[in-house]
Design an enzyme around this catalytic site. Structure first.
Site, PDB file in Angstrom:
ATOM      1  N   CYS A 123      45.355  58.383  84.155  1.00 46.84           N
ATOM      2  CA  CYS A 123      44.983  59.462  85.080  1.00 46.84           C
ATOM      3  C   CYS A 123      45.908  60.665  84.901  1.00 46.84           C
ATOM      4  CB  CYS A 123      45.096  58.985  86.509  1.00 46.84           C
ATOM      5  SG  CYS A 123      44.086  57.549  86.840  1.00 46.84           S
ATOM      6  N   ARG A 168      45.570  62.241  77.563  1.00 52.09           N
ATOM      7  CA  ARG A 168      46.020  61.016  78.214  1.00 52.09           C
ATOM      8  C   ARG A 168      44.922  59.963  78.284  1.00 52.09           C
ATOM      9  NH1 ARG A 168      50.607  62.040  81.554  1.00 52.09           N
ATOM     10  NH2 ARG A 168      49.972  60.538  83.124  1.00 52.09           N
ATOM     11  N   TRP A 183      41.256  57.372  84.778  1.00 52.75           N
ATOM     12  CA  TRP A 183      41.071  56.240  83.860  1.00 52.75           C
ATOM     13  C   TRP A 183      40.944  55.026  84.762  1.00 52.75           C
ATOM     14  CZ3 TRP A 183      43.857  51.783  82.325  1.00 52.75           C
ATOM     15  CH2 TRP A 183      43.486  51.248  81.085  1.00 52.75           C
ATOM     16  N   ASN A 191      47.600  58.941  90.742  1.00 50.87           N
ATOM     17  CA  ASN A 191      47.748  58.237  89.467  1.00 50.87           C
ATOM     18  C   ASN A 191      48.639  57.041  89.729  1.00 50.87           C
ATOM     19  OD1 ASN A 191      48.315  57.396  86.858  1.00 50.87           O
ATOM     20  ND2 ASN A 191      49.757  59.049  86.451  1.00 50.87           N
ATOM     21  N   GLY A 192      48.220  55.856  89.311  1.00 54.78           N
ATOM     22  CA  GLY A 192      49.009  54.651  89.547  1.00 54.78           C
ATOM     23  C   GLY A 192      48.162  53.591  90.218  1.00 54.78           C
ATOM     24  N   GLU A 214      50.476  46.581  62.479  1.00 55.05           N
ATOM     25  CA  GLU A 214      50.094  47.961  62.820  1.00 55.05           C
ATOM     26  C   GLU A 214      48.742  48.316  62.191  1.00 55.05           C
ATOM     27  OE1 GLU A 214      50.573  50.247  64.726  1.00 55.05           O
ATOM     28  OE2 GLU A 214      50.146  52.157  63.781  1.00 55.05           O
ATOM     29  N   LYS A 254      45.388  49.422  64.207  1.00 51.24           N
ATOM     30  CA  LYS A 254      44.665  50.692  63.953  1.00 51.24           C
ATOM     31  C   LYS A 254      43.179  50.409  63.740  1.00 51.24           C
ATOM     32  CE  LYS A 254      46.932  53.172  65.042  1.00 51.24           C
ATOM     33  NZ  LYS A 254      48.317  53.080  65.360  1.00 51.24           N
ATOM     34  N   GLU A 293      41.454  49.130  67.137  1.00 52.11           N
ATOM     35  CA  GLU A 293      41.342  50.088  68.247  1.00 52.11           C
ATOM     36  C   GLU A 293      40.392  51.239  67.907  1.00 52.11           C
ATOM     37  OE1 GLU A 293      44.875  52.240  69.574  1.00 52.11           O
ATOM     38  OE2 GLU A 293      45.656  52.343  67.544  1.00 52.11           O
ATOM     39  N   HIS A 336      50.060  27.952  57.634  1.00 47.79           N
ATOM     40  CA  HIS A 336      50.310  27.152  58.839  1.00 47.79           C
ATOM     41  C   HIS A 336      49.164  27.251  59.848  1.00 47.79           C
ATOM     42  CE1 HIS A 336      54.327  26.151  57.518  1.00 47.79           C
ATOM     43  NE2 HIS A 336      54.525  27.434  57.216  1.00 47.79           N
ATOM     44  N   LYS A 342      45.835  57.432  76.074  1.00 45.30           N
ATOM     45  CA  LYS A 342      46.979  57.811  75.245  1.00 45.30           C
ATOM     46  C   LYS A 342      48.294  57.445  75.921  1.00 45.30           C
ATOM     47  CE  LYS A 342      49.015  59.741  71.744  1.00 45.30           C
ATOM     48  NZ  LYS A 342      49.077  58.885  70.542  1.00 45.30           N
TER      49      LYS A 342
HETATM   50  C1  AGP Z   1      48.649  52.869  69.196  1.00 45.59           C
HETATM   51  O1  AGP Z   1      47.742  53.405  68.330  1.00 45.59           O
HETATM   52  C2  AGP Z   1      48.303  52.899  70.622  1.00 45.59           C
HETATM   53  N1  AGP Z   1      47.833  54.132  71.074  1.00 45.59           N
HETATM   54  C3  AGP Z   1      49.273  52.207  71.563  1.00 45.59           C
HETATM   55  O2  AGP Z   1      49.501  50.918  71.079  1.00 45.59           O
HETATM   56  C4  AGP Z   1      50.627  52.897  71.849  1.00 45.59           C
HETATM   57  O3  AGP Z   1      51.447  52.853  70.722  1.00 45.59           O
HETATM   58  C5  AGP Z   1      51.287  52.185  73.045  1.00 45.59           C
HETATM   59  O4  AGP Z   1      50.463  52.330  74.172  1.00 45.59           O
HETATM   60  C6  AGP Z   1      52.673  52.687  73.336  1.00 45.59           C
HETATM   61  O5  AGP Z   1      52.675  54.046  73.672  1.00 45.59           O
HETATM   62  P1  AGP Z   1      54.025  54.874  73.733  1.00 45.59           P
HETATM   63  O6  AGP Z   1      54.606  54.860  72.378  1.00 45.59           O
HETATM   64  O7  AGP Z   1      53.605  56.250  74.185  1.00 45.59           O
HETATM   65  O8  AGP Z   1      54.909  54.190  74.721  1.00 45.59           O
END
Ligand code: AGP
Length: 606
Positions: free
Chosen positions: A2, A27, A74, A99-100, A479, A483, A486, A502, A601
């Site tokens: 939010c 965000r 959000w 927000n929260g 990673e 990517k 997501e 394993h 974000k």
């Molecule tokens: C990665 O592509 C994501 N957007 C997500 O995992 C992100 O890295 C994570 O939410 C942590 O965010 P920050 O680095 O702003 O704390």
């Protein structure tokens, strides 16, 4: 997550609120709304979807007034719908944005309903509107109203409330969620961060946890948790950078992948002393005092922490524990000989990481924030800060922030190793020479779009993919898988190559894409054998490797090569092709690359 904006004392403030909301789009959100206040009362527009839907509503039904609130939501409690979108109005007298998460919302709602309040949404936030209404109706002053409401709520919040009888006043408060107040000329503003305000004013007050403030056109009177007036520093933030645009690229993510040489160069510049040598922002004494490090992070930032563990333990011989922030914050960690916690966060606002950092601080560890947003909460609340200078990262998928984090962390590992007497000046200089060459070598890797395009095209048909790496490339495999999943919603997992036998090797069936990361390092032959094992069971091996290591994987079905690099820096270089592969696959699939479904974000809830 939010985003909140607000204005007090600006004629026809609705457009300003909309502009500020646009600055918070990065965000992530799924609905939005604006309320303004004039002598005719409240006027409100709310809409599901992107801000252009709200903007169209504003064209059709303009909102008049000198004060107002805006919000991008959000969804947490209650689905994505117009009635759950903020602002929320109670009794036509109070409007709020939040927000929260209000954790005790169910009990509060029950009591308010018993007292005759009628709710219009399923959200936890709406209780705030009714609590403010009830407090104002008891004839309390603004300060008493704020105290009353804050004493009743549990959870995390950045909130703002307006009352119809006080058209030039706003009550704002925060606990764990960020909130900034901008001081203008004859008007004051609020925003979830300084980016939302930077086109309006450069004078900003950041509220501390449990602070509240009464904001009028001329002033912001701040009170601490005990409702005692306090002076909070007025910070002059960097001049407005204007709205960040895509610079001719189709997506922010595409642009941000291309910006990596600059992001790394700027990060290195921040770590370069007047004599041109690479260093960290810490003194030799501070570095020598570090005997063990707890790394706290989430998502991609967590994988940066995992890479750094190999570097710090290998070079400096200092023990490192990597902790998923959301798990660490509720653990009872045994700190033992650990002296230092490094909270890694692009946004500097991830609530899990912030809370984990607080938890570490309470356990007696010195805290270092490795953040990309200098005005962020983690930057302000850590004992020490190590900045990355990747610039604003707007795409939800982290790219340039990750490689900038790795850049800062390899510099840190080298400085720590030197301070601890584990490497000599010659080895330090060797590593520094390689690090300084990173912008140029990464520049070559970002040129791989055309090479990777056919591969991405074929990957769009896959239901699942595995990413394999060994040693320092294991976190890069994780990673890469993150990517892909997501962005393109294809199931993907990252594994340590040696761990396949394993269990995970059972997943391999004819044609399963396995993206294999290989570098000319100490474990190259062993990692290549692990890939042979997968190949023998029908996997389609897509090798991502340095030129000189390609022959070790000559059994691969497809190969993407990057220039040769010191094995220490292979994680940075091999990350770039996996970013490009995920981007192009998502692009071909037609997903919303910059704003993938269900994601935000800046994750400011638990
Ligand atoms: C990665 O592509 C994501 N957007 C997500 O995992 C992100 O890295 C994570 O939410 C942590 O965010 P920050 O680095 O702003 O704390």
């Amino acid at each position: 997550m939010c985003g909140i904006v607000g204005v007090v004392g600006l004629q026809d403030c609705a457009d300003t609120l909309l502009d500020s909301l646009k600055r918070l789009e990065y965000r992530g959100y799924d609905s939005s709304g604006i309320v303004t206040q004039s002598e005719d009362g409240f006027a409100m527009n709310r809409s599901v979807g992107k801000l252009n839907a709200l903007s169209a509503m504003m064209q059709e039904a303009p909102l008049a007034g000198r004060s107002g609130l805006g919000h991008t939501r959000w969804a947490t409690h209650g689905g994505v719908s117009e009635r759950n979108a903020h602002p929320h109005i109670a009794g036509n007298k109070v409007a709020i944005v939040h927000n929260g998460i209000i954790e005790n919302h169910a009990a509060l709602r029950e009591n308010l309903c018993k007292a005759g309040h009628e709710f219009a949404s399923e959200t936890d936030s709406e209780v705030l509107a009714h609590l403010f209404l009830a407090a104002f109706e008891r004839g309390l002053s603004a300060r008493e109203v704020a105290e009353d409401v804050l004493s009743r709520i549990e959870g995390t919040f950045a909130l703002a409330a307006m009352h119809i009888d006080h058209p030039d006043m706003m009550i704002v408060a925060r606990n764990a969620s960020p909130l900034a107040i901008g001081l203008g000329d004859g008007a004051c503003y609020i925003g979830s961060d300084a980016v939302a305000l930077s086109h309006l004013t450069r004078s900003v007050i950041y509220l501390k946890d449990r602070d509240f403030a009464i904001v009028t056109p001329d002033t912001a009177q701040v009170f601490d948790a005990a409702a005692v007036p306090v002076n909070r520093e007025v910070v002059i933030v960097a001049a407005s950078q204007g709205l960040v645009d895509k610079g001719g690229y189709r997506h922010f993510m595409e642009k941000e992948i291309h910006e990596q040489p600059d992001a790394i160069a700027h990060t290195l510049a921040a770590m370069t002393g007047p004599d041109g040598t690479l260093s960290t922002p810490f003194s030799r004494d501070e570095l020598q005092g570090i005997d063990g490090i707890v790394m706290l992070a989430a998502g991609t930032s967590y994988y940066a922490a995992m890479v750094a563990r190999y570097w710090i333990e290998g070079l400096a011989r200092v023990p490192v524990s990597c902790e998923i922030a959301s798990e660490y914050r509720y653990r009872k960690p045994v700190t033992g000989s650990f002296t230092t916690a490094i909270a890694i966060s692009q946004s500097g606002e991830s609530l899990d990481t912030l809370m984990a950092m607080h938890h570490a601080g309470e356990a007696g560890l010195k805290t270092i924030g490795l953040v990309n947003v200098p005005e962020s909460t983690i930057a302000r609340e850590a004992n020490l800060v190590m900045p990355t200078r990747a610039g604003p990262e707007i795409g939800v998928a982290s790219t340039k922030a990750f490689t900038a984090q790795l850049t800062a962390l390899i510099c840190f590992a080298t400085s720590l190793a030197e301070a601890k007497g584990q490497i000599d000046a010659r080895r330090r200089d060797e590593i520094h020479t390689q690090i300084k060459g990173l912008p140029s070598i990464i520049g070559k890797a970002v040129g791989l779009f055309d090479n990777i395009r056919p591969l991405a095209h074929s990957l769009t048909k896959a239901n699942s993919a595995l990413y394999l790496g060994r040693d320092v490339l294991f976190p890069v495999a994780m990673e890469g898988a993150l990517k892909l999943k997501e962005l393109s919603y294809i199931h993907a997992e990252g594994f340590a190559s040696g761990e396949m036998k394993h269990g995970p090797i059972a997943l391999i069936e004819e044609g399963l894409p396995v993206i294999a990361l290989l570098a000319a390092d100490e474990v190259m032959d062993k990692a290549a054998s692990n890939l042979q094992e997968a190949k023998a069971r029908g996997a389609r091996i897509i090798l991502v490797t340095e030129e000189r290591a390609a022959s070790a994987g000559d059994f691969a079905d497809e190969v993407i090569t990057v220039p040769n690099v010191d094995p220490l820096l292979a994680p940075l270089l091999l990350t770039v092709p996996v970013q490009i592969l995920a981007y192009l696959t998502a692009f071909e699939k037609g997903t919303d690359v910059d704003r993938p479904r269900n994601l935000a974000k800046s994750v400011t809830v638990e």
